[in-house]
Design an enzyme around this catalytic site. Sequence first.
Site, short mmCIF file in Angstrom:
data_model
loop_
_atom_site.label_atom_id
_atom_site.label_comp_id
_atom_site.label_asym_id
_atom_site.label_seq_id
_atom_site.Cartn_x
_atom_site.Cartn_y
_atom_site.Cartn_z
N SER A 231 88.88 -20.68 -44.96
CA SER A 231 90.33 -20.95 -44.95
C SER A 231 91.11 -20.03 -44.01
O SER A 231 92.26 -20.34 -43.69
CB SER A 231 90.90 -20.80 -46.36
OG SER A 231 90.64 -21.96 -47.10
N LYS B 136 92.71 -21.52 -41.03
CA LYS B 136 93.98 -22.25 -41.15
C LYS B 136 95.12 -21.50 -40.46
O LYS B 136 96.00 -22.10 -39.84
CB LYS B 136 94.34 -22.46 -42.63
CG LYS B 136 93.38 -23.38 -43.38
CD LYS B 136 93.58 -23.26 -44.89
CE LYS B 136 92.69 -24.22 -45.67
NZ LYS B 136 92.66 -23.96 -47.11
N TYR C 177 88.23 -30.03 -39.11
CA TYR C 177 88.61 -28.98 -40.06
C TYR C 177 87.36 -28.26 -40.62
O TYR C 177 87.34 -27.03 -40.72
CB TYR C 177 89.45 -29.60 -41.19
CG TYR C 177 89.62 -28.70 -42.38
CD1 TYR C 177 90.52 -27.64 -42.36
CD2 TYR C 177 88.83 -28.87 -43.53
CE1 TYR C 177 90.65 -26.79 -43.44
CE2 TYR C 177 88.95 -28.02 -44.61
CZ TYR C 177 89.86 -26.98 -44.56
OH TYR C 177 89.97 -26.12 -45.63
N TYR D 254 97.25 -18.49 -51.67
CA TYR D 254 97.40 -19.63 -52.58
C TYR D 254 98.36 -19.31 -53.71
O TYR D 254 99.39 -18.69 -53.48
CB TYR D 254 96.02 -20.08 -53.11
CG TYR D 254 95.05 -20.26 -51.99
CD1 TYR D 254 95.30 -21.23 -51.02
CD2 TYR D 254 93.94 -19.45 -51.84
CE1 TYR D 254 94.44 -21.40 -49.95
CE2 TYR D 254 93.09 -19.62 -50.78
CZ TYR D 254 93.35 -20.59 -49.84
OH TYR D 254 92.50 -20.75 -48.79
N VAL E 181 87.08 -18.41 -48.55
CA VAL E 181 86.16 -18.49 -49.68
C VAL E 181 84.82 -17.80 -49.39
O VAL E 181 84.05 -17.53 -50.32
CB VAL E 181 86.02 -19.98 -50.07
CG1 VAL E 181 85.05 -20.70 -49.17
CG2 VAL E 181 85.71 -20.16 -51.51
O1 DON Z 1 87.92 -26.68 -47.25
C1 DON Z 1 87.38 -25.89 -47.99
O2 DON Z 1 87.46 -26.07 -49.19
C2 DON Z 1 86.65 -24.70 -47.44
N1 DON Z 1 86.13 -24.99 -46.14
C3 DON Z 1 87.55 -23.53 -47.32
C4 DON Z 1 88.17 -23.13 -48.62
C5 DON Z 1 88.61 -21.73 -48.67
O3 DON Z 1 88.23 -20.89 -47.90
C6 DON Z 1 89.51 -21.40 -49.78
N2 DON Z 1 89.72 -19.99 -49.83
N3 DON Z 1 89.77 -19.13 -50.43
#
Ligand code: DON
Length: 331
Positions: A78, A81, A204, A256, A274
Amino acid sequence: MRSVDQTVSTGDLPEWDRVKAFVDQAYRHSLDVHDGAVTTRIPALSQADPDLFGICVAEVTGRTYGAGDVDHPFSLQSISKAFVYALVCEAVGHDVVMDRVGVNNTGQAFDSVMAIELNDGHPMNPMVNAGAMATTALVPGDTPEAKWAFVQQGLSRFAGRDLRLDSEVYASEATTNQRNLAIARLLESYDRLDVDPVAVVDVYTRQCSLLVNAHDLAVMGATLADGGVNPLTGEQVVPASACNDTLAVLATNGLYERSGEWLFEIGVPGKSGVSGGIVAAAPGKGGIATFSPRLDTAGNSVRGQRATAFLSRSLGLNLFASKVHPHSRHR
Ligand code: DON
């Protein structure tokens, strides 16, 4: 909205030897944190060593200093982003991203479908998955390949070196991201995506799979803190206005539904991923990156939050902190 040129006032990091000592202290101070759990969201990431831990600070002058596993590669997830958003702010402009993607916190998890439904199909902000995919949809390029090239090259310019995809992580997420596909389809159903949802999810997923280490991430953060100039390469990656927009969005949405707690305790714009990375950008001063795979229930590295909190206090980064001026009238 922007009829007057912005005057900027920031400050400096402490003297460099003190910065180094504080980074070492932040590392030791956070080593005894074992709370949280490695993600199971993406099968390939669930294999990560939970004890990995690295911290790196990059000053806007280009100096960097790290402790622990600063060279260990991990996927951006994430955190991508934030940097794609900065590139898109430059490409399509402040007003378009404000209108199409939004800036307000959802109060819901990063992959919430309910947040979209509650907001008439609006993705709300670029740091949740819906908004990130809406942002990636705005990336220049007539084909998914052209969009991916723009993202890969743009994020590499932030890092100051060519960033590569982790093909194992990419394949693992690409076969398990039904939820992101559902979110993209839902946006499409509300007429909020102008491009093929499957192709957007693929670009993405690729941006999330780009590999960095804590050193790269600190430099990327420092670029956002340095008016868009990469302090290692000297390249103007994005204009200062795109950094301003991005850091504001990170302050309100970077962690978040825990963004309020982060801002209250730490007071610096930041973004988590994540795989266990967190980047924080202190405007005019530099970037801080931490990497530790154990996460809280919102998906934010627990040790990373502890280490960044320590550094925010010791390096004087909290944007909301002040002290009484010696010439204050009542002294
Ligand atoms: O799209 C997703 O769910 C993962 N590629 C990234 C999610 C993420 O990193 C949430 N973070 N804490």
